[in-house]
Write a protein that holds these residues in place. Sequence first.
Motif, PDB file in Angstrom:
ATOM      1  N   VAL A 127      -3.936   3.878  -5.457  1.00 40.51           N
ATOM      2  CA  VAL A 127      -4.701   4.985  -6.024  1.00 40.51           C
ATOM      3  C   VAL A 127      -6.144   4.526  -6.192  1.00 40.51           C
ATOM      4  CG1 VAL A 127      -4.982   6.590  -7.940  1.00 40.51           C
ATOM      5  CG2 VAL A 127      -2.684   5.838  -7.299  1.00 40.51           C
ATOM      6  N   VAL A 128      -7.064   5.344  -5.722  1.00 39.46           N
ATOM      7  CA  VAL A 128      -8.488   5.108  -5.935  1.00 39.46           C
ATOM      8  C   VAL A 128      -9.035   6.286  -6.734  1.00 39.46           C
ATOM      9  CG1 VAL A 128     -10.740   4.815  -4.861  1.00 39.46           C
ATOM     10  CG2 VAL A 128      -8.714   3.777  -3.814  1.00 39.46           C
ATOM     11  N   ALA A 129      -9.710   5.987  -7.825  1.00 43.95           N
ATOM     12  CA  ALA A 129     -10.315   7.015  -8.667  1.00 43.95           C
ATOM     13  C   ALA A 129     -11.716   6.555  -9.036  1.00 43.95           C
ATOM     14  CB  ALA A 129      -9.479   7.269  -9.914  1.00 43.95           C
ATOM     15  N   GLY A 130     -12.709   7.120  -8.368  1.00 44.05           N
ATOM     16  CA  GLY A 130     -14.079   6.687  -8.623  1.00 44.05           C
ATOM     17  C   GLY A 130     -14.258   5.226  -8.238  1.00 44.05           C
ATOM     18  N   ASP A 131     -14.740   4.442  -9.189  1.00 49.21           N
ATOM     19  CA  ASP A 131     -14.972   3.015  -8.937  1.00 49.21           C
ATOM     20  C   ASP A 131     -13.707   2.179  -9.115  1.00 49.21           C
ATOM     21  OD1 ASP A 131     -17.776   3.234  -8.427  1.00 49.21           O
ATOM     22  OD2 ASP A 131     -18.111   3.447 -10.584  1.00 49.21           O
ATOM     23  N   PHE A 132     -12.623   2.803  -9.543  1.00 47.18           N
ATOM     24  CA  PHE A 132     -11.413   2.044  -9.878  1.00 47.18           C
ATOM     25  C   PHE A 132     -10.322   2.222  -8.831  1.00 47.18           C
ATOM     26  CE2 PHE A 132     -13.581   2.464 -13.903  1.00 47.18           C
ATOM     27  CZ  PHE A 132     -13.405   1.217 -14.477  1.00 47.18           C
ATOM     28  N   GLU A 133      -9.545   1.173  -8.659  1.00 52.04           N
ATOM     29  CA  GLU A 133      -8.411   1.181  -7.744  1.00 52.04           C
ATOM     30  C   GLU A 133      -7.244   0.488  -8.425  1.00 52.04           C
ATOM     31  OE1 GLU A 133      -7.141  -0.604  -3.339  1.00 52.04           O
ATOM     32  OE2 GLU A 133      -9.178  -0.849  -4.106  1.00 52.04           O
ATOM     33  N   VAL A 134      -6.040   1.031  -8.253  1.00 52.65           N
ATOM     34  CA  VAL A 134      -4.840   0.362  -8.743  1.00 52.65           C
ATOM     35  C   VAL A 134      -3.918   0.131  -7.545  1.00 52.65           C
ATOM     36  CG1 VAL A 134      -3.649   2.512  -9.379  1.00 52.65           C
ATOM     37  CG2 VAL A 134      -2.963   0.369 -10.439  1.00 52.65           C
ATOM     38  N   ARG A 135      -3.397  -1.091  -7.445  1.00 50.96           N
ATOM     39  CA  ARG A 135      -2.486  -1.449  -6.358  1.00 50.96           C
ATOM     40  C   ARG A 135      -1.782  -2.750  -6.716  1.00 50.96           C
ATOM     41  NH1 ARG A 135      -5.016  -5.624  -3.701  1.00 50.96           N
ATOM     42  NH2 ARG A 135      -7.306  -5.613  -3.571  1.00 50.96           N
ATOM     43  N   LEU A 136      -0.862  -3.143  -5.853  1.00 46.79           N
ATOM     44  CA  LEU A 136      -0.198  -4.424  -6.034  1.00 46.79           C
ATOM     45  C   LEU A 136      -1.047  -5.533  -5.421  1.00 46.79           C
ATOM     46  CD1 LEU A 136       3.506  -3.491  -5.153  1.00 46.79           C
ATOM     47  CD2 LEU A 136       2.433  -3.595  -7.419  1.00 46.79           C
ATOM     48  N   ALA A 137      -0.892  -6.738  -5.962  1.00 46.42           N
ATOM     49  CA  ALA A 137      -1.598  -7.897  -5.410  1.00 46.42           C
ATOM     50  C   ALA A 137      -1.184  -8.105  -3.956  1.00 46.42           C
ATOM     51  CB  ALA A 137      -1.282  -9.142  -6.232  1.00 46.42           C
TER      52      ALA A 137
ATOM     53  N   ALA B 271       0.818  -1.212   0.000  1.00 48.39           N
ATOM     54  CA  ALA B 271       0.000   0.000   0.000  1.00 48.39           C
ATOM     55  C   ALA B 271       0.850   1.260   0.000  1.00 48.39           C
ATOM     56  CB  ALA B 271      -0.940   0.000   1.203  1.00 48.39           C
ATOM     57  N   GLU B 272       2.072   1.179   0.547  1.00 45.94           N
ATOM     58  CA  GLU B 272       2.964   2.333   0.542  1.00 45.94           C
ATOM     59  C   GLU B 272       3.608   2.534  -0.822  1.00 45.94           C
ATOM     60  OE1 GLU B 272       5.410   0.919   3.773  1.00 45.94           O
ATOM     61  OE2 GLU B 272       4.763   2.568   5.032  1.00 45.94           O
ATOM     62  N   ILE B 273       3.620   1.503  -1.637  1.00 42.37           N
ATOM     63  CA  ILE B 273       4.261   1.579  -2.948  1.00 42.37           C
ATOM     64  C   ILE B 273       3.277   2.079  -3.996  1.00 42.37           C
ATOM     65  CG2 ILE B 273       5.439   0.248  -4.749  1.00 42.37           C
ATOM     66  CD1 ILE B 273       6.313  -1.688  -2.487  1.00 42.37           C
ATOM     67  N   VAL B 274       2.118   1.437  -4.086  1.00 37.94           N
ATOM     68  CA  VAL B 274       1.094   1.801  -5.073  1.00 37.94           C
ATOM     69  C   VAL B 274      -0.276   1.717  -4.417  1.00 37.94           C
ATOM     70  CG1 VAL B 274      -0.018   1.218  -7.251  1.00 37.94           C
ATOM     71  CG2 VAL B 274       2.448   0.912  -7.015  1.00 37.94           C
TER      72      VAL B 274
ATOM     73  N   ALA C 190       3.720   4.339 -12.744  1.00 35.95           N
ATOM     74  CA  ALA C 190       4.449   5.562 -12.425  1.00 35.95           C
ATOM     75  C   ALA C 190       4.795   5.633 -10.940  1.00 35.95           C
ATOM     76  CB  ALA C 190       3.630   6.784 -12.837  1.00 35.95           C
ATOM     77  N   LEU C 191       3.843   5.305 -10.078  1.00 39.27           N
ATOM     78  CA  LEU C 191       4.104   5.328  -8.636  1.00 39.27           C
ATOM     79  C   LEU C 191       5.128   4.266  -8.242  1.00 39.27           C
ATOM     80  CD1 LEU C 191       0.481   5.898  -7.312  1.00 39.27           C
ATOM     81  CD2 LEU C 191       2.400   7.487  -7.138  1.00 39.27           C
ATOM     82  N   TYR C 192       5.010   3.088  -8.819  1.00 39.30           N
ATOM     83  CA  TYR C 192       5.957   2.009  -8.554  1.00 39.30           C
ATOM     84  C   TYR C 192       7.357   2.440  -8.977  1.00 39.30           C
ATOM     85  CZ  TYR C 192       7.685  -2.853  -8.521  1.00 39.30           C
ATOM     86  OH  TYR C 192       8.386  -4.021  -8.262  1.00 39.30           O
ATOM     87  N   SER C 193       7.470   3.050 -10.156  1.00 45.35           N
ATOM     88  CA  SER C 193       8.759   3.498 -10.663  1.00 45.35           C
ATOM     89  C   SER C 193       9.338   4.603  -9.791  1.00 45.35           C
ATOM     90  CB  SER C 193       8.618   3.995 -12.109  1.00 45.35           C
ATOM     91  OG  SER C 193       8.192   2.950 -12.958  1.00 45.35           O
ATOM     92  N   TYR C 194       8.488   5.491  -9.310  1.00 51.97           N
ATOM     93  CA  TYR C 194       8.932   6.565  -8.425  1.00 51.97           C
ATOM     94  C   TYR C 194       9.464   5.991  -7.113  1.00 51.97           C
ATOM     95  CZ  TYR C 194       8.742  10.922  -5.760  1.00 51.97           C
ATOM     96  OH  TYR C 194       9.053  12.014  -4.990  1.00 51.97           O
ATOM     97  N   HIS C 195       8.749   5.022  -6.550  1.00 51.64           N
ATOM     98  CA  HIS C 195       9.150   4.425  -5.269  1.00 51.64           C
ATOM     99  C   HIS C 195      10.504   3.740  -5.368  1.00 51.64           C
ATOM    100  CE1 HIS C 195       8.569   2.489  -1.336  1.00 51.64           C
ATOM    101  NE2 HIS C 195       9.126   1.438  -1.903  1.00 51.64           N
ATOM    102  N   TYR C 196      10.722   3.001  -6.449  1.00 52.94           N
ATOM    103  CA  TYR C 196      11.953   2.228  -6.593  1.00 52.94           C
ATOM    104  C   TYR C 196      13.023   2.941  -7.424  1.00 52.94           C
ATOM    105  CZ  TYR C 196       9.757  -1.817  -4.426  1.00 52.94           C
ATOM    106  OH  TYR C 196       9.152  -2.668  -3.537  1.00 52.94           O
ATOM    107  N   ASN C 197      12.777   4.207  -7.756  1.00 50.90           N
ATOM    108  CA  ASN C 197      13.745   4.988  -8.520  1.00 50.90           C
ATOM    109  C   ASN C 197      14.113   4.306  -9.838  1.00 50.90           C
ATOM    110  OD1 ASN C 197      15.383   7.260  -8.931  1.00 50.90           O
ATOM    111  ND2 ASN C 197      17.169   6.263  -8.044  1.00 50.90           N
ATOM    112  N   ILE C 198      13.094   3.803 -10.538  1.00 47.72           N
ATOM    113  CA  ILE C 198      13.314   3.143 -11.830  1.00 47.72           C
ATOM    114  C   ILE C 198      13.743   4.177 -12.862  1.00 47.72           C
ATOM    115  CG2 ILE C 198      12.247   1.768 -13.662  1.00 47.72           C
ATOM    116  CD1 ILE C 198      12.447   0.283 -10.981  1.00 47.72           C
ATOM    117  N   GLN C 199      14.797   3.868 -13.602  1.00 51.96           N
ATOM    118  CA  GLN C 199      15.288   4.767 -14.638  1.00 51.96           C
ATOM    119  C   GLN C 199      14.778   4.389 -16.033  1.00 51.96           C
ATOM    120  OE1 GLN C 199      17.305   7.504 -13.653  1.00 51.96           O
ATOM    121  NE2 GLN C 199      16.490   6.707 -11.724  1.00 51.96           N
ATOM    122  N   VAL C 200      14.688   3.091 -16.288  1.00 47.99           N
ATOM    123  CA  VAL C 200      14.277   2.606 -17.604  1.00 47.99           C
ATOM    124  C   VAL C 200      13.356   1.406 -17.433  1.00 47.99           C
ATOM    125  CG1 VAL C 200      15.056   1.466 -19.730  1.00 47.99           C
ATOM    126  CG2 VAL C 200      16.325   3.406 -18.854  1.00 47.99           C
TER     127      VAL C 200
END
Length: 283
Positions: free
Chosen positions: A25-35, A20-23, A157-167
């Motif tokens: 986001v809730v937007a209306g009826d939709f949610e994105v997160r890790l399993a 939950a700290e990594i990803v 995008a949030l996952y990449s930001y958390h782990y400092n993904i470059q590519v």
Amino acid sequence: MRIDRADSEAELLGAPASSAEIVKVVAGDFEVRLAESAAEIDAAQALRYRVFYEEMTARPTPEMAARRRDFDAFDEVCDHLLVLDRRRGDGPEGIVGTYRLIRRSAAARMGRFYSSAEYDIQPMIDYPGEVLELGRSCIEKDARNTATMQMLWRGIALYSYHYNIQVMFGCASFPGTDPAQHSLGLSYLYHHHLAPPEIRVRALASRYVRMDVLEPGSYDPRKAMARVPPLIKGYLRLGGYVGDGAVIDPEFNTTDVFIIVKTELVTEKYIRHYERGMRDQDS
């Protein structure tokens, strides 16, 4: 392979970050997160099976067909990104989209990245910074729309930001195993979106299929772009590049190309959007 920055920090602090700290986001009826459970990973594998093997005519192994699940050993070490339609449920029953995310540390446990079976990915392994392999992207047929895809990308995008993904990198596909049917699209990608030499990945010699079969100027680029699958177009809109050479994947009944996306523009765009939303909620 290096252990990424976030994993090292987690070890120093004694515990990894929660999903939950990594990803989240809730937007209306939709949610994105890790399993968050084995049941959710199982539901993601069931979704992948429906899309890849029932809708898109990939060829399952007997065990996959018996279980009606798409799975392999990488599922045990990766992170599974999910989009849930909360009108369908908050758990496994709500899953309508998924992506498989493999960082250096996960690849190290497997001994390789998934795409190394098709491409010489040494430029990605040698890249100075954390990298992320994307794969197994799919969305439920009745949820295949811009909103669902945008939620997946907000999660990435949030996952990449958390782990400092470059590519980010991975394989994306044209349907079918006859590259001649895709000469227009493949030639366009090679002539207009080929990766610069320092990050250019090349198909393994034993699997290399030439992409630039049409000469530059012999076709209309706009018509050629129209023949490129939507997922690949999405990567291109994010500033993505392709590697040198296509690969035939008989198991998935596809013609694959290698995609490379530097994350800077992706994360900036979606982090700004996310932070704006948080400010609006707090005000």
